[in-house]
Motif scaffolding. Sequence first.
Motif: not given
Length: 548
Positions: A278-279, A289-292, A303-306
């Motif tokens: 998720g990075t 990058a922003a992640v959705v 839950r492990h990434v913002e």
Amino acid sequence: MVDGHGGDHAVAVARAHGVETLFTLSGAHVFPMYDGAVKADPPMRLLDVRHEQTAVFAAEATAKLTRTPGLAVLTAGPGVTNGVSAVTSAWFNGSPLLVVGGRAPAFRWGTGSLQELDHPPLLAPVTKRAVTVETVDAVADEVDDALRLATAPHRGPVFLDVPMDQFFSRADVQLPEAPVRERHAPDPDDLSRVGALLAGAERPVLVIGSDVWADGAEHAALRLAETARIPVITNGMGRGVLPAGHPLLVTRARSEAFGRADLVVVVGTPLDFRLGYGTFGGKDEAPAAAVVHLADSPGQLARHVELAASAAGDLSMVLDGVLKAWEGTGSSTAYDGWTTRLQDTARAAVDKDRGLLDSDADPIHPVRIYGELNRRLADDAVVIGDGGDFVSFAGKYIEPKAPGGWLDPGPYGCLGTGLGYAMAARLARPSSQVVLLLGDGAAGFSLMDVDTLVRHNLPVVMVVGNNAGWGLEKHPMRFLYGYDVIADLAPQTRYDEVVRALGGDGELVTTPDGIGPALDRAFASGVPYCVNVATDPELAYPRNTTGV
Ligand SMILES: Cc1ncc(C[n+]2csc(CCOP(=O)(O)OP(=O)(O)O)c2C)c(N)n1
Ligand SMILES: [Mg+2]
């Protein structure tokens, strides 16, 4: 009302949930299930295999392909324990599955009867529920609850065992009401946030994963991608949602897309090792990058990434809702420059590999097999991968032309899915090509179940990438230690002759020009057919992630 034994009740309820086939290997503890299937009107199909893992893999693949729950019935003790790896695969894949186990009789419990094992504690960590049905009059309701739970997002396997004495007993029970699919609407505020992020992005990427297909959201996913013109990368059962050749499908530009994106919207798949945990962003000093994350249920959200935003619910509602929110911002797409850049990169990657697909290298380059196969695959073909490097190459060079046409083992990465997945595919898609790609190592886990294909008249084209070893272990070990050990298998083992001995047909191919004609003979044969291709043992799949 059904007046019968536990097996009659279980089969009637399973049928009401859309189950058509019961996969099993004979065992007295579960005879009532067979009797229930035989005496049902019309009878339920019994598919008897040669190893319980194949029964569960077949039930799982049935669920993956048909989007109705799979059913495997395993006899007490070793029958159940032999199925555990396949149940775990279904757990990792979110595949709706009911596994019914036999169980030593309740009235003798604790006195040492044959195969007396308390299964639920073993199964609990890899199922949505694992319980014992204590009495025959509870079987119908428990099976109904189990199938409702298995098919409710996030989907997964459920395990029930029934003590033999209760299973054989009779009761007159009311069958539960037919199931209705419930859809959970996402929170509209969440959708607005995602729509706004998309509207503000310059370099977005949409990742479409397995749950998009499982949730029946493939049309909504395509609508969002095409209306907002967002470049797409697919994985797992999400492959084919944008068919091969679709201009927005930029899987071959994956590293550039993930490395330079400013927004990655991941739908229907976890942010696990397959997606760099998720990075995203960071290539050549690009900002992160922003992640959705969009998921079929709240419990699936990472839950492990913002996360910049997230939404959970029925994925068609989620995707249509995001599209509506994006349209509501007054945006018209502004990503075309970014998309063109990714398309150029993808095209360059394809051009660069053209030589491999046509390679006349001797020993055979495995990619030549995919060059030949691509020319012969119909749009509705089902392609199944069970192996290491051989299947990684397939993932890169075979792009499905429709969703539901690609089966890999998923993130649990369990070798041995092959024959179970193949028999399920043949049953689910009676008139499609079914092609099973087997590493020579992987083949050893399930090849005996060619016997099942033969007995049940289920033609499948098997292609063995025979590199005389466990390639995906051999090359990493060499890389780490400078040598390798226990990674070799005998050269040119005649897996094709094994298939012939079991009643199918096949041939060994040792020259690149021999591959195409052999595949033609395989597709024309109408029997389980093994094209056993001797490939170059020294060739490793060029990989930059290890999954760890
Ligand atoms: C049940 C199981 N055992 C072991 C492994 C570890 N493993 C992953 S890939 C691989 C090698 C597979 O060899 P093969 O099927 O011949 O494919 P190749 O890499 O040679 O193309 C092994 C042993 C696994 N993933 N699953
Ligand atoms: Mg191999």
